[in-house]
Design a protein around this motif. Structure first.
Motif, PDB file in Angstrom:
ATOM      1  N   GLY A  34       0.776  -1.072  -0.021  1.00 23.70           N
ATOM      2  CA  GLY A  34      -0.041   0.058   0.025  1.00 23.70           C
ATOM      3  C   GLY A  34       0.746   1.183   0.038  1.00 23.70           C
ATOM      4  N   ALA A  35       2.134   1.108  -0.156  1.00 25.42           N
ATOM      5  CA  ALA A  35       2.881   2.248  -0.129  1.00 25.42           C
ATOM      6  C   ALA A  35       2.869   3.250  -1.533  1.00 25.42           C
ATOM      7  N   ALA A 100       5.628  11.303   8.772  1.00 29.00           N
ATOM      8  CA  ALA A 100       6.479  10.376   9.060  1.00 29.00           C
ATOM      9  C   ALA A 100       6.067   9.158   8.465  1.00 29.00           C
ATOM     10  N   VAL A 101       7.293   8.381   8.146  1.00 23.55           N
ATOM     11  CA  VAL A 101       6.888   6.996   7.356  1.00 23.55           C
ATOM     12  C   VAL A 101       7.758   5.979   8.463  1.00 23.55           C
ATOM     13  N   ASP A 102       7.214   4.651   8.191  1.00 24.30           N
ATOM     14  CA  ASP A 102       7.647   3.496   8.793  1.00 24.30           C
ATOM     15  C   ASP A 102       8.565   2.635   7.909  1.00 24.30           C
ATOM     16  N   ALA A 103       8.454   2.921   6.427  1.00 20.30           N
ATOM     17  CA  ALA A 103       9.104   2.131   5.549  1.00 20.30           C
ATOM     18  C   ALA A 103       9.368   3.009   4.234  1.00 20.30           C
ATOM     19  N   PHE A 104      10.709   2.790   3.634  1.00 19.80           N
ATOM     20  CA  PHE A 104      11.271   3.585   2.687  1.00 19.80           C
ATOM     21  C   PHE A 104      11.968   2.592   1.697  1.00 19.80           C
ATOM     22  N   ASN A 147      10.547   2.845  12.608  1.00 24.69           N
ATOM     23  CA  ASN A 147       9.417   3.829  13.129  1.00 24.69           C
ATOM     24  C   ASN A 147       9.625   5.457  12.834  1.00 24.69           C
ATOM     25  N   ASP A 148       8.535   5.906  12.391  1.00 29.64           N
ATOM     26  CA  ASP A 148       8.496   7.340  12.378  1.00 29.64           C
ATOM     27  C   ASP A 148       9.593   8.274  11.805  1.00 29.64           C
ATOM     28  N   MET A 149      10.016   7.726  10.645  1.00 28.12           N
ATOM     29  CA  MET A 149      11.226   8.286  10.058  1.00 28.12           C
ATOM     30  C   MET A 149      10.501   9.575   9.351  1.00 28.12           C
ATOM     31  N   ALA A 150      11.181  10.836   9.631  1.00 24.60           N
ATOM     32  CA  ALA A 150      11.110  12.063   8.978  1.00 24.60           C
ATOM     33  C   ALA A 150      11.845  12.359   7.734  1.00 24.60           C
ATOM     34  N   LYS A 151      12.934  11.758   7.806  1.00 25.77           N
ATOM     35  CA  LYS A 151      13.985  12.305   6.820  1.00 25.77           C
ATOM     36  C   LYS A 151      14.843  10.970   6.623  1.00 25.77           C
ATOM     37  N   VAL A 152      15.389  10.787   5.402  1.00 25.28           N
ATOM     38  CA  VAL A 152      16.130   9.746   5.097  1.00 25.28           C
ATOM     39  C   VAL A 152      17.262  10.435   4.046  1.00 25.28           C
ATOM     40  N   GLU A 170       3.378   5.844   4.849  1.00 19.67           N
ATOM     41  CA  GLU A 170       3.405   6.597   5.983  1.00 19.67           C
ATOM     42  C   GLU A 170       3.286   5.888   7.216  1.00 19.67           C
ATOM     43  N   SER A 171       3.638   6.386   8.333  1.00 23.47           N
ATOM     44  CA  SER A 171       3.490   5.839   9.655  1.00 23.47           C
ATOM     45  C   SER A 171       1.853   5.717   9.863  1.00 23.47           C
ATOM     46  N   VAL A 172       1.422   4.643  10.558  1.00 26.03           N
ATOM     47  CA  VAL A 172       0.021   4.445  11.005  1.00 26.03           C
ATOM     48  C   VAL A 172       0.180   4.867  12.527  1.00 26.03           C
ATOM     49  N   SER A 173      -0.317   5.836  12.968  1.00 20.35           N
ATOM     50  CA  SER A 173      -0.120   6.087  14.470  1.00 20.35           C
ATOM     51  C   SER A 173      -1.407   6.715  14.944  1.00 20.35           C
TER      52      SER A 173
END
Length: 200
Positions: A34-35, A100-104, A147-152, A170-173
């Protein structure tokens, strides 16, 4: 003794939910289901100091980035247009997510050196840094699960690479895990109190 054991179980569950770290090496990793996928195909050809794409901003550190279709459909990229650092400039990229993302992950082709993928939180604290072992020249997929990556950031010591199909989830929080655990705690204490009352 029983209370300590139950508390240990709760704390262990909270810790297991918050500790989430791994290098992703496949675009079919279930963490990316679903990304969002940015193919770069709708961006005009040319040089950019920064790019606004769906859900993220990409910044070239040390020079302009290039959107090009050179070499992309032959052997180094996935399809259509791609993001390049022609001649090894810029030396690194920062991908700043709107949320924020949890997977990239991202496809990269024409690697000649190892590349380092680093994740940062919203306060710009380093969460994780992984150096991926790469090889020329077919595209390879690398990413981070955290969890909760704002920047890579992607760093490759001047290596000329063709990046394609930026992928992130995106993070599901909606209910943070610690808050959910605290909501569960009164019910558990009530259950223990009822059990003690029945035993008395």
């Amino acid at each position: 003794m029983k209370k300590i054991t139950i508390l240990s179980i709760i704390l262990g569950c909270v810790a297991s939910f918050s500790a989430n770290s791994a290098l992703i090496t496949s675009s079919t990793n279930s963490a990316l289901d679903g990304a969002t996928v940015e193919t770069f195909n709708s961006i005009g050809l040319g040089d950019y100091s920064s790019l606004s794409v769906s859900g993220a901003t990409i910044v070239g550190n040390g020079g302009d980035m290039t959107i090009s279709n050179d070499f992309n459909t032959t052997s180094f990229g996935v399809d259509g247009y791609a993001l390049q650092n022609a001649g090894g400039t810029p030396t690194s990229f920062s991908i700043i997510f709107d949320n924020a993302v949890d997977a990239f992950g991202i496809w990269g082709g024409a690697y000649n050196n190892s590349w380092t993928f680093s994740a940062f939180d919203s306060l710009d604290n380093l969460i994780e840094s992984v150096t991926a072992s790469t090889s020329c020249c077919s595209p390879m997929f690398f990413g981070l699960l955290n969890n909760d990556m704002a920047k890579v950031t992607l760093s490759g010591a001047g290596d000329w690479v063709i990046f394609d199909n930026l992928t992130y989830k995106e993070s599901v929080s909606a209910v943070p895990i610690p808050a959910a655990a605290l909501m569960f705690l009164p019910a558990l204490l009530g259950f223990l109190g009822l059990r003690r009352k029945l035993q008395a």
